[in-house]
Design a protein around this motif. Structure first.
Motif, PDB file in Angstrom:
ATOM      1  N   UNK A  24       0.839  -1.204   0.000  1.00  0.00           N
ATOM      2  CA  UNK A  24       0.000   0.000   0.000  1.00  0.00           C
ATOM      3  C   UNK A  24       0.876   1.257   0.000  1.00  0.00           C
ATOM      4  N   UNK A  25       1.932   1.213   0.836  1.00  0.00           N
ATOM      5  CA  UNK A  25       2.865   2.350   0.897  1.00  0.00           C
ATOM      6  C   UNK A  25       3.581   2.521  -0.449  1.00  0.00           C
ATOM      7  N   UNK A  26       4.012   1.388  -1.038  1.00  0.00           N
ATOM      8  CA  UNK A  26       4.680   1.432  -2.335  1.00  0.00           C
ATOM      9  C   UNK A  26       3.779   1.980  -3.423  1.00  0.00           C
ATOM     10  N   UNK A  27       2.496   1.619  -3.360  1.00  0.00           N
ATOM     11  CA  UNK A  27       1.518   2.095  -4.343  1.00  0.00           C
ATOM     12  C   UNK A  27       1.413   3.618  -4.301  1.00  0.00           C
ATOM     13  N   UNK A  28       1.474   4.188  -3.101  1.00  0.00           N
ATOM     14  CA  UNK A  28       1.305   5.630  -2.938  1.00  0.00           C
ATOM     15  C   UNK A  28       2.588   6.405  -3.186  1.00  0.00           C
ATOM     16  N   UNK A  29       3.744   5.804  -2.877  1.00  0.00           N
ATOM     17  CA  UNK A  29       5.004   6.553  -2.940  1.00  0.00           C
ATOM     18  C   UNK A  29       5.867   6.228  -4.155  1.00  0.00           C
ATOM     19  N   UNK A  30       5.821   4.992  -4.643  1.00  0.00           N
ATOM     20  CA  UNK A  30       6.690   4.599  -5.757  1.00  0.00           C
ATOM     21  C   UNK A  30       5.923   4.581  -7.066  1.00  0.00           C
ATOM     22  N   UNK A  31       4.759   3.919  -7.073  1.00  0.00           N
ATOM     23  CA  UNK A  31       3.965   3.910  -8.290  1.00  0.00           C
ATOM     24  C   UNK A  31       3.091   2.685  -8.424  1.00  0.00           C
ATOM     25  N   UNK A  32       2.028   2.833  -9.199  1.00  0.00           N
ATOM     26  CA  UNK A  32       1.036   1.777  -9.387  1.00  0.00           C
ATOM     27  C   UNK A  32       1.622   0.561 -10.098  1.00  0.00           C
ATOM     28  N   UNK A  33       2.288   0.799 -11.217  1.00  0.00           N
ATOM     29  CA  UNK A  33       2.804  -0.309 -12.029  1.00  0.00           C
ATOM     30  C   UNK A  33       3.838  -1.123 -11.255  1.00  0.00           C
ATOM     31  N   UNK A  34       4.774  -0.416 -10.617  1.00  0.00           N
ATOM     32  CA  UNK A  34       5.813  -1.074  -9.829  1.00  0.00           C
ATOM     33  C   UNK A  34       5.196  -1.954  -8.744  1.00  0.00           C
ATOM     34  N   UNK A  35       4.191  -1.426  -8.051  1.00  0.00           N
ATOM     35  CA  UNK A  35       3.570  -2.156  -6.940  1.00  0.00           C
ATOM     36  C   UNK A  35       2.797  -3.369  -7.435  1.00  0.00           C
ATOM     37  N   UNK A  36       2.075  -3.228  -8.538  1.00  0.00           N
ATOM     38  CA  UNK A  36       1.283  -4.347  -9.068  1.00  0.00           C
ATOM     39  C   UNK A  36       2.191  -5.507  -9.460  1.00  0.00           C
ATOM     40  N   UNK A  37       3.267  -5.210 -10.167  1.00  0.00           N
ATOM     41  CA  UNK A  37       4.179  -6.277 -10.584  1.00  0.00           C
ATOM     42  C   UNK A  37       4.953  -6.857  -9.391  1.00  0.00           C
ATOM     43  N   UNK A  38       5.235  -6.024  -8.380  1.00  0.00           N
ATOM     44  CA  UNK A  38       5.878  -6.525  -7.172  1.00  0.00           C
ATOM     45  C   UNK A  38       4.947  -7.497  -6.439  1.00  0.00           C
TER      46      UNK A  38
END
Length: 287
Positions: free
Chosen positions: A75-89
């Motif tokens: 959730x933190x990654x989605x808000x701070x790094x990005x949607x695409x990065x978080x989904x694939x992670x």
């Protein structure tokens, strides 16, 4: 004809699948054989499984624990790094869990030092594959990527420090030998990631060209990096020459050299390692 975005997504998907498979095989081949804790949320998952097994005689699914632990960082990654990065992670976390639950246990050795060294190498390679596709293995990788983007420098050694704290807890609960070998495992893994993941490493590029106007204009558009121009004279050719000076990330280097030679096939390129950089520098977004 496949468009650029589809190619990018396909490349990321391949990197995530390969990375997840490598990490799962590593867990079933090296980590479990040496009863190690691989660090990060993967190591925390393994530690919780062992606590449940040894202290409560309960077998808990790797996938269930790992996905639960990664929910908050995701959730933190989605808000701070990005949607695409978080989904694939998240996809990599899911695939790693599935592979771990279904792959057979096939230990190659029971020597703890060999397990720590080679297990660390495999773990680092798995993470590096994910990072190459602009994803991660989740957990503390979200923290490392976030800090690296903010600092514009690799932050994996900071994560190594966090993992050391967890491994001390593992030593207190289980066995100090396993915990200390796990620190070796994590150190090797961190060094492998640092060597293979070059996004935050910089190089200085000197380009001597006879087509300065055309090349500098196109290169700035292509890289989004600034260029400084110096006029000179070629002693061998006795002709005017221009030196273009720019700094790029190491992962851009091959493409930049290819692009320069497309514009000026006789350009002379000198690449130097950049140890430190102060000032504005364009970093391509992860997403």
């Amino acid at each position: 004809m496949i468009n650029k975005k589809t190619k990018k997504d396909l490349f990321t998907l391949i990197c995530v699948i390969i990375g997840a498979l490598i990490m799962a095989v590593n867990i079933k081949t090296f980590v479990r054989a040496g009863n190690l804790f691989p660090g990060g949320f993967t190591g925390l998952t393994v530690m919780i499984q062992r606590i449940a097994d040894e202290y409560f005689n309960v077998s808990v699914s790797y996938s269930f624990i790992n996905i639960t632990l990664n929910a908050v960082p995701a959730i933190i990654g989605y808000k701070t790094i990005g949607k695409r990065f978080t989904i694939y992670s998240c996809l990599m976390i899911l695939l790693t869990g599935i592979f771990v639950d279904f792959l057979p246990s096939t230990p190659l050795t029971y020597d703890p030092l060999l397990i720590a060294v080679f297990g660390g190498i495999f773990n680092g390679v798995g993470i590096a594959f994910a990072l190459r596709g602009k994803a991660s293995s989740g957990g503390t990788d979200f923290i490392a990527v976030y800090l690296s983007d903010k600092l514009h420098a690799p932050a994996w050694n900071y994560v190594l420090g966090l993992n050391a704290v967890m491994l001390v807890v593992a030593g207190l609960l289980f066995d100090w030998n396993q915990a200390l070998y796990s620190i070796i495992f994590q150190f090797v893994s961190t060094q492998v990631v640092g060597a293979l993941h070059v996004r935050y490493k910089k190089v200085t590029v000197h380009i001597i060209t006879s087509k300065p106007d055309d090349l500098s204009e196109k290169l700035m558009i292509y890289t989004h990096h600034g260029i400084t121009r110096f006029e000179g004279h070629g002693c061998y050719s006795n002709q005017p020459r221009t030196l273009l000076y720019t700094v790029i990330s190491t992962e851009e280097l091959k493409e930049v050299i290819r692009f320069v030679h497309l514009v000026d096939d006789k350009a002379f390129i000198n690449v130097m390692k950049t140890n430190s950089l102060e000032g504005r520098f364009y970093q391509e977004p992860i997403n």
